[in-house]
Design a protein around this motif. Structure first.
Motif, PDB file in Angstrom:
ATOM      1  N   ARG A 177       0.860  -1.188   0.000  1.00  0.00           N
ATOM      2  CA  ARG A 177       0.000   0.000   0.000  1.00  0.00           C
ATOM      3  C   ARG A 177       0.891   1.231   0.000  1.00  0.00           C
ATOM      4  O   ARG A 177       1.685   1.430   0.909  1.00  0.00           O
ATOM      5  N   GLU A 224       0.713   5.405  -0.379  1.00  0.00           N
ATOM      6  CA  GLU A 224      -0.133   6.595  -0.440  1.00  0.00           C
ATOM      7  C   GLU A 224       0.741   7.819  -0.677  1.00  0.00           C
ATOM      8  O   GLU A 224       1.718   8.047   0.020  1.00  0.00           O
ATOM      9  N   SER A 231      -5.044  12.830  -2.374  1.00  0.00           N
ATOM     10  CA  SER A 231      -4.296  11.647  -1.992  1.00  0.00           C
ATOM     11  C   SER A 231      -4.398  10.609  -3.105  1.00  0.00           C
ATOM     12  O   SER A 231      -5.496  10.314  -3.586  1.00  0.00           O
ATOM     13  N   LEU A 280      -3.507   6.651  -4.249  1.00  0.00           N
ATOM     14  CA  LEU A 280      -3.252   5.357  -3.617  1.00  0.00           C
ATOM     15  C   LEU A 280      -2.884   4.306  -4.656  1.00  0.00           C
ATOM     16  O   LEU A 280      -3.547   4.151  -5.681  1.00  0.00           O
ATOM     17  N   HIS A 317      -2.350   0.283  -4.509  1.00  0.00           N
ATOM     18  CA  HIS A 317      -2.679  -0.767  -3.545  1.00  0.00           C
ATOM     19  C   HIS A 317      -2.756  -2.107  -4.284  1.00  0.00           C
ATOM     20  O   HIS A 317      -3.667  -2.331  -5.088  1.00  0.00           O
ATOM     21  N   THR A 356      -7.891  14.023   0.297  1.00  0.00           N
ATOM     22  CA  THR A 356      -7.271  13.370   1.451  1.00  0.00           C
ATOM     23  C   THR A 356      -8.250  13.231   2.613  1.00  0.00           C
ATOM     24  O   THR A 356      -8.275  12.212   3.305  1.00  0.00           O
ATOM     25  N   GLN A 414     -10.254  10.131   2.415  1.00  0.00           N
ATOM     26  CA  GLN A 414      -9.565   8.846   2.406  1.00  0.00           C
ATOM     27  C   GLN A 414      -9.802   8.148   3.741  1.00  0.00           C
ATOM     28  O   GLN A 414      -9.791   8.773   4.803  1.00  0.00           O
TER      29      GLN A 414
END
Length: 525
Positions: free
Chosen positions: A212, A214, A221, A223, A225, A275, A278
């Motif tokens: 993960r 970020e 944000s 990501l 993943h 963000t 999130q």
């Protein structure tokens, strides 16, 4: 610590200030309505949704119909909860919950207590999720559930749909990534598509196969993943190219083989969102040591997992989470330096230090007060709106702190003395009840003796007879005395932190003195 945005400077009677004060107020609860009573109720098997275990898809119209005290549904991040049975257990009272009755309460929830683990607390009240037309780029955390409450296979379809919604909503251009390999290593390169990306903007967590990453891009944000194709060593190397906005992750394969793909996408992979929307992500940290700071505060030393790369920026806070009697409790804290007077070392990138005041009746602090080295706590990603860029060119930095409101000032003091070339002086006025309550008094006095730019003044509300310093609480003269010392060419900035009444009174005084709101940042304890 939570942050009051630096641009806010509400008048005493403004709705913003009223909301802030109300958001943190508590009401007396009836006997048998404590947090533990609520946990017992949720585990009793009683149907708290009224749907006999069914999960449904909720339209905006259906949500709006449930807006009464005895029939109250609230949406948080795309999931709908029947909070009617929780009314009498809510520390803020029924009126606070009714502010979001029949509506999306995500923003209100984040303003008041984003750190609360509502998913655990309200899981037995889950009605279902909002119908697709109600999902926007700000409601993405429900993408991991289908209508039976089961995890979606790999999250690809939901992530793709939400990514498109986010981009159409006018957000930043989404970063892209690529990967490379040889027999022994795998490298992932993220192109942020914006410059001036620092090492503090990237957070990496590797847990077994799961990677993960970020990337914090201001209010956005990004990501990445994935479940990796094969296992890698957990000592990931991260290289950040500040000027071009490129981040490179270098990993060592555990077995020598050619990967046919980087991995399988997981929840919210390749997604760019705000963000603040999130989900709060936690990783398990190990308690290394605990030592006394004052009679009721302790310094906790936590170590991050080997597979985690995370630096907490100056002025940011984190949340600690732990389990307690079959429930979860969460509290926000601002990480500090190990000491004010020693130099930071490279190992600090793997260590988190927290000064925590222990309250006898506090559920969280009374629990962690009994933890021993080797025990674990869960730590969130850094959050907060303070930006060190606001200190560029500042010549005079004023700090007004009360009690544990001193904690966000610790890293700020060290950063300012080391990195602000224009800085001429830092003045800290530190308010406490008694002398034994002063955090790191000897550190502050030693720093003041070693660096002529730093001055500290202690103010006590309950001083002993021999006390020669200032007495009482925050007042106009304390701030006006500082202002009178400034010259015409001074560029000043004020940081404030303490209990909410201390912060509000300080802001009122600054307003009376016609101090510019752009030169103030208030942390809310």
């Amino acid at each position: 610590m939570l942050n009051i945005p630096s641009q806010s400077f509400p008048a005493p009677s403004s709705q913003q200030r009223v909301s802030s004060a109300q958001g943190r107020s508590k009401v007396p609860l009836k006997p048998g309505r404590s947090l533990m009573d609520w946990i017992r109720l949720t585990k009793s098997g009683k149907d708290l949704t009224g749907l006999k275990g069914r999960l449904i898809e909720v339209t905006e119209e259906e949500l709006a119909r449930h807006n009464k005290n005895d029939d109250c549904w609230i949406c948080i991040r795309g999931l709908v909860y029947n909070v009617t049975p929780y009314m009498e257990y809510h520390p803020g009272g029924e009126d606070e919950l009714m502010r979001a009755a029949g509506m999306d309460g995500t923003d209100l929830f984040d303003q008041v207590h984003r750190w609360v683990n509502y998913e655990s607390m309200l899981k037995e009240c889950l009605i279902g999720k909002m119908a697709m037309k109600a999902i926007t780029a700000t409601k993405v955390s429900d993408s991991h559930l289908n209508m039976k409450g089961k995890p979606v296979g790999n999250g690809e379809k939901d992530s793709d749909q939400l990514s498109q919604l986010a981009l159409r909503a006018g957000m930043l251009t989404k970063p892209r990534y690529d990967w490379f390999q040889n027999d022994m290593t795998v490298s992932v390169v993220i192109y942020a598509k914006q410059k001036e990306i620092s090492s503090e903007c990237i957070i990496v967590d590797l847990d077994d196969h799961n990677l993960r990453v970020e990337l914090l891009l201001g209010v956005k944000s990004y990501l990445l993943h994935l479940k990796l194709f094969s296992k890698v060593e957990d000592d990931i190397k991260v290289i950040t190219s500040y000027d071009i906005g490129k981040i490179e992750l270098n990993m060592k394969k555990k077995s020598c083989c050619k990967w046919t793909e980087l991995g399988t996408p997981l929840i919210q992979h390749d997604l760019l969102i705000e963000t603040k929307n999130q989900e709060i992500f936690y990783r398990k940290c190990t308690l290394i040591s605990v030592c006394d700071v004052t009679h009721d505060t302790k310094l906790y030393h936590l170590q991050l997992p080997r597979g985690t790369v995370c630096q907490v920026p100056v002025g940011k806070h984190i949340y600690l989470k732990t389990t307690y009697k079959d429930g979860e409790i969460v509290n926000p804290y601002t990480p500090v330096c190990e000491t004010l007077i020693s130099k930071d070392t490279e190992c600090d990138k793997k260590n988190i230090f927290l000064i925590i005041k222990i309250y006898c009746n506090g559920i969280f602090t009374s629990h962690i007060a009994n933890l021993q080295p080797g025990d674990t706590l869960y730590m969130s990603n850094p959050e907060g709106k303070f930006n060190v860029q606001s200190l560029q060119g500042v010549t005079n930095l004023w700090m007004l702190a009360a009690g544990t409101g001193f904690t966000p000032m610790i890293k700020l003091i060290k950063y300012a003395l080391k990195n602000i070339s224009a800085l001429r002086k830092i003045n800290l006025i530190f308010y406490n009840k008694t002398e034994k309550d002063i955090i790191w008094q000897s550190h502050l006095e030693q720093l003041s003796a070693e660096d002529e730019r730093f001055k500290v003044e202690f103010v006590l509300s309950e001083p002993p007879h021999h006390w020669t310093g200032k007495r009482g609480r925050i007042e106009v003269s304390h701030i006006s005395d500082l202002m009178s010392q400034d010259t015409n060419d001074s560029k000043c900035f004020v940081c404030i932190c303490g209990p909410i009444r201390f912060t509000e009174k300080t802001l009122m005084i600054l307003q009376e003195l016609e101090f510019s709101e752009e030169k103030i940042h208030a942390f809310l304890e």
